[in-house]
Design an enzyme around this catalytic site. Sequence first.
Site, short mmCIF file in Angstrom:
data_model
loop_
_atom_site.label_atom_id
_atom_site.label_comp_id
_atom_site.label_asym_id
_atom_site.label_seq_id
_atom_site.Cartn_x
_atom_site.Cartn_y
_atom_site.Cartn_z
N GLN A 15 4.97 0.77 -3.07
CA GLN A 15 4.18 1.84 -3.71
C GLN A 15 4.48 3.22 -3.15
O GLN A 15 4.49 4.20 -3.89
CB GLN A 15 2.69 1.52 -3.56
CG GLN A 15 2.24 0.34 -4.40
CD GLN A 15 0.73 0.38 -4.63
OE1 GLN A 15 0.18 1.35 -5.14
NE2 GLN A 15 0.07 -0.67 -4.23
N ARG A 98 -2.20 -7.50 16.44
CA ARG A 98 -1.24 -6.39 16.50
C ARG A 98 0.07 -6.83 17.15
O ARG A 98 1.15 -6.44 16.74
CB ARG A 98 -1.86 -5.21 17.25
CG ARG A 98 -1.08 -3.91 17.08
CD ARG A 98 -1.86 -2.74 17.66
NE ARG A 98 -1.21 -1.47 17.41
CZ ARG A 98 -1.32 -0.75 16.30
NH1 ARG A 98 -2.05 -1.21 15.32
NH2 ARG A 98 -0.69 0.40 16.16
N ASN A 105 7.81 -7.07 12.90
CA ASN A 105 8.52 -5.87 12.48
C ASN A 105 9.65 -5.49 13.42
O ASN A 105 10.59 -4.79 13.02
CB ASN A 105 7.54 -4.70 12.32
CG ASN A 105 6.80 -4.77 11.00
OD1 ASN A 105 7.39 -4.98 9.96
ND2 ASN A 105 5.49 -4.61 11.04
N GLY A 130 6.95 2.89 8.10
CA GLY A 130 6.45 1.52 8.20
C GLY A 130 5.72 1.27 9.50
O GLY A 130 6.23 1.60 10.57
N HIS A 187 -0.03 6.75 15.66
CA HIS A 187 -0.55 6.68 14.29
C HIS A 187 -1.35 5.38 14.19
O HIS A 187 -0.87 4.35 13.72
CB HIS A 187 0.59 6.70 13.28
CG HIS A 187 0.15 6.47 11.86
ND1 HIS A 187 -0.67 7.34 11.19
CD2 HIS A 187 0.40 5.45 11.00
CE1 HIS A 187 -0.90 6.87 9.98
NE2 HIS A 187 -0.28 5.71 9.84
#
Length: 330
Positions: A15, A98, A105, A130, A187
């Site tokens: 998106q 997490r 990732n 990401g 972030h």
Amino acid sequence: MSQPIKIAISGGAGQIAYSLLFRLASGELFGPNQLIELQVLEVPNALSALEGVKMEIEDCAFPLLSSIKICSDPYQAFEDIDYALLIGAKSRGPGMERRDLLQENSKIFVNQGQALNAVAKSSAKIFVVGNPCNTNCLIALNNAPSLKRENFYAMTRLDQNRATFFLSQKSQVSTKDVSCVTIWGNHSATQVPDFVNAKISQKPVETIIPDRQWLEKDFIESVQKRGAAIIQARGKSSAASAASALLDAMRDRILPTPTGQWFSTALLSDGNPYGIEEGLIFSFPCRVKKNGELSIVSGLKWDAFLEEKIKLTEQELKEEREMVSSILKI
């Protein structure tokens, strides 16, 4: 027309990319005289959807779009690029910690870092979106030693934009009257939106909003939790706002910063003037000079409240780094 600028985008069928690609292809970022080549990356099972996006972009007949290529191989997508926008990443699923997300990732960003190292221009600028973007950026950086370390960035511009909005809303001024907004650190929900050094109508925030309790609690928590609030309301994470912030972040890096202003971006903390531990991707206030050189703004004051919050976000980034230490080349 000058030579085309080559831009790679990962997560091309997602998106955020859908909200971004058309704006890039239109020439919005680089202006009416700059050709663009888009090299768009996706996982194999999403290539069919990406082919549909490619057809839509072709149907726009953008005169500045020199070419658009799609692929599932980062070594093809990143070949000879000037910019990489690393949007694609595995999202956090139910019951996933997490640490689990970082481990999943890490594989993606090790691979992409190695591909950048092998085929991208050594001057390429890398923007990581990401999540967890700070530590994903650190992983990519450490796997791309042939690229300049100072050209890797994790995006905190969306957080800056959110903070700018909340300050403008509270003070009933236009967002253009809010300046010098800094996001410190990660972030994440530990990020620190800085109201101490921000300005409204060129005046310190606290002279316009003399409500310290609102600033310390409502303002900071609203920025920290905005992403979660959007997911709850929309059922999906931020997309158009993230794409818009990514364009802002690229524009911040490309153009000289207006006098007396700065922007937020997360970058390698080595040599920073605030005593933040080195070897982290940490968000700082930054400026770009007319010669294109980026530097961290020095001399901003931290009060006791701000310093305590910044230490917490620094600690979180240290913990994230430790979680992926086995695959970092440090």
